[in-house]
Design an enzyme around this catalytic site. Sequence first.
Site, mmCIF file in Angstrom:
data_model
loop_
_atom_site.group_PDB
_atom_site.id
_atom_site.type_symbol
_atom_site.label_atom_id
_atom_site.label_comp_id
_atom_site.label_asym_id
_atom_site.label_seq_id
_atom_site.Cartn_x
_atom_site.Cartn_y
_atom_site.Cartn_z
ATOM 1 N N VAL A 37 0.882 -1.158 -0.047
ATOM 2 C CA VAL A 37 0.180 -0.095 0.010
ATOM 3 C C VAL A 37 0.807 1.200 0.134
ATOM 4 O O VAL A 37 0.915 1.938 0.983
ATOM 5 C CB VAL A 37 -0.974 0.190 1.316
ATOM 6 N N GLY A 38 1.773 1.387 -1.049
ATOM 7 C CA GLY A 38 2.562 2.632 -1.152
ATOM 8 C C GLY A 38 3.520 2.438 -0.286
ATOM 9 O O GLY A 38 4.534 1.668 -0.333
ATOM 10 N N CYS A 39 3.855 3.263 0.944
ATOM 11 C CA CYS A 39 4.795 3.440 1.687
ATOM 12 C C CYS A 39 4.684 2.436 2.756
ATOM 13 O O CYS A 39 5.770 2.557 3.508
ATOM 14 C CB CYS A 39 4.573 4.767 2.521
ATOM 15 N N GLY A 40 3.646 1.594 2.796
ATOM 16 C CA GLY A 40 3.661 0.555 3.707
ATOM 17 C C GLY A 40 3.246 0.957 5.276
ATOM 18 O O GLY A 40 2.810 0.129 6.016
ATOM 19 N N CYS A 59 0.797 3.807 4.999
ATOM 20 C CA CYS A 59 -0.343 4.341 4.912
ATOM 21 C C CYS A 59 -0.879 3.590 3.881
ATOM 22 O O CYS A 59 -0.806 2.714 3.401
ATOM 23 C CB CYS A 59 -0.202 5.855 4.544
#
Length: 277
Positions: A110-113, A115
Amino acid sequence: MTPARLAAKPVPELVLRAGAVRSGERMVPDEVPIAFSYGGTTHAVMMATPADLEDFAVGFSLTEGIIADPAEIVGIEVVDEGRGIDVQVTLADPVADALRARRRHMAGPVGCGLCGIESIDQALRPVRSVRGGGLRLRSREVAEAVRALGDAQSINRVTHAVHGAGFCVPGKGLVAIREDVGRHNALDKLCGAVVKAGYRGEDGVVAVTSRLSVEMVQKAASLGSSFLLAVSAPTLLAIETAEKAGMTLVAVVRGEDFEIFTHADRILSPGAVADVA
């Protein structure tokens, strides 16, 4: 059994008063990392006051949606590891399985991990409706609840550095209070204390010494209380969330002066709804 830490400790200081310097001592609250572990896996770590940690575990588990009932917790062990404290929570098998599945769902990319959509949805999750119940408060009872909370804050009395959360039942007064350096932590601890004592959230009023953010509304709604009172102001999202949940939000309480932001019909006052004898 791990010995409990002190919630507050004395520290030396230099005091400047009227141009003069003297040695002194001040009581300050302790603040340590508190980890909540479920099934041997750490779920969350936060900085908190090391007091009432079993209440904290129950309240956190409830307000975070990990459990729906305190009976779903099989056991709690508080382990002091020196640099921090690990609160190890054992859940009933079906609840533990559900938490493991939830972790697997959240572990995807999920992107940055940290958020992503799942985290945003969790932050803005719908809250429990608290429209049920017929509890009403006279205007003087609002002032009494907040005053009682302030008077009962034993840690804050000596440190002037912690938040408080209290639960008041009309006719009984303040039946539970918890304190912490974190406003969310104080409310989680209170929720745990209230349900462990066998009270129903809808029978009482939650009062806090902090501002009202959306998380405070979510936690009070998880308890089932239709009233949330505070000495400070609310955020816009807190107001919108309380309105949808059916919660009466009262803020900026100063003695018998206060501001009502949602569902004012539950406050019985000469200036709004006719007071009752």
